[in-house]
Design a protein around this motif. Structure first.
Motif, PDB file in Angstrom:
ATOM      1  N   VAL A 290       0.839  -1.201   0.000  1.00  0.00           N
ATOM      2  CA  VAL A 290       0.000   0.000   0.000  1.00  0.00           C
ATOM      3  C   VAL A 290       0.875   1.252   0.000  1.00  0.00           C
ATOM      4  N   ARG A 291       1.954   1.241   0.753  1.00  0.00           N
ATOM      5  CA  ARG A 291       2.876   2.395   0.743  1.00  0.00           C
ATOM      6  C   ARG A 291       3.480   2.601  -0.641  1.00  0.00           C
ATOM      7  N   ARG A 292       3.865   1.497  -1.279  1.00  0.00           N
ATOM      8  CA  ARG A 292       4.421   1.592  -2.631  1.00  0.00           C
ATOM      9  C   ARG A 292       3.376   2.181  -3.583  1.00  0.00           C
ATOM     10  N   LEU A 293       2.129   1.772  -3.460  1.00  0.00           N
ATOM     11  CA  LEU A 293       1.042   2.311  -4.268  1.00  0.00           C
ATOM     12  C   LEU A 293       0.918   3.812  -4.055  1.00  0.00           C
ATOM     13  N   LEU A 294       0.981   4.225  -2.818  1.00  0.00           N
ATOM     14  CA  LEU A 294       0.850   5.644  -2.476  1.00  0.00           C
ATOM     15  C   LEU A 294       1.993   6.468  -3.050  1.00  0.00           C
ATOM     16  N   GLU A 295       3.197   5.892  -3.099  1.00  0.00           N
ATOM     17  CA  GLU A 295       4.372   6.629  -3.574  1.00  0.00           C
ATOM     18  C   GLU A 295       4.519   6.619  -5.095  1.00  0.00           C
ATOM     19  N   THR A 296       4.089   5.568  -5.754  1.00  0.00           N
ATOM     20  CA  THR A 296       4.402   5.428  -7.179  1.00  0.00           C
ATOM     21  C   THR A 296       3.239   5.703  -8.123  1.00  0.00           C
ATOM     22  N   VAL A 297       2.030   5.493  -7.682  1.00  0.00           N
ATOM     23  CA  VAL A 297       0.875   5.664  -8.573  1.00  0.00           C
ATOM     24  C   VAL A 297       0.256   7.046  -8.346  1.00  0.00           C
TER      25      VAL A 297
END
Length: 104
Positions: free
Chosen positions: A26-33
């Protein structure tokens, strides 16, 4: 079935690894998308729910009955206060090195 954020949800101990992995995702989603403001708020809410789930699992006893907090406290205490056998062994080995240097 209760969601991860519900107060009455009682997660299995095995759910901790999955929750940590989900949190990272979820953190990766928040940072990259690129997300709209509404979508960002939804994702941040999911992170809060995952944090709550992980917090519920923090003090679940291990197989030997100790909680992770108790184990951490014992490790810190052991590092702060070496036992007498270790101190005596270090003193003996230091003395042996000193004696060996004097003989040379």
């Amino acid at each position: 079935m209760a969601c991860a954020g519900c107060d009455f949800n009682l997660p299995k101990v095995s759910a901790k690894a999955q929750a940590l992995e989900s949190k990272q995702s979820v953190r990766r989603l928040l940072e990259t998308v690129p997300l709209t403001a509404d979508e960002q708020e939804i994702v941040k809410g999911d992170l809060k729910k995952l944090d709550g789930l992980i917090r519920k699992l923090e003090n679940v006893p291990t197989l030997d009955g100790r909680t992770p907090g108790a184990i951490a406290t014992q490790q810190v205490g052991a590092m702060a206060r070496p036992d007498a056998d270790t101190v005596d062994a270090n003193r003996v080995s230091h003395q042996a090195l000193c004696d060996a240097d004097r003989k040379e």
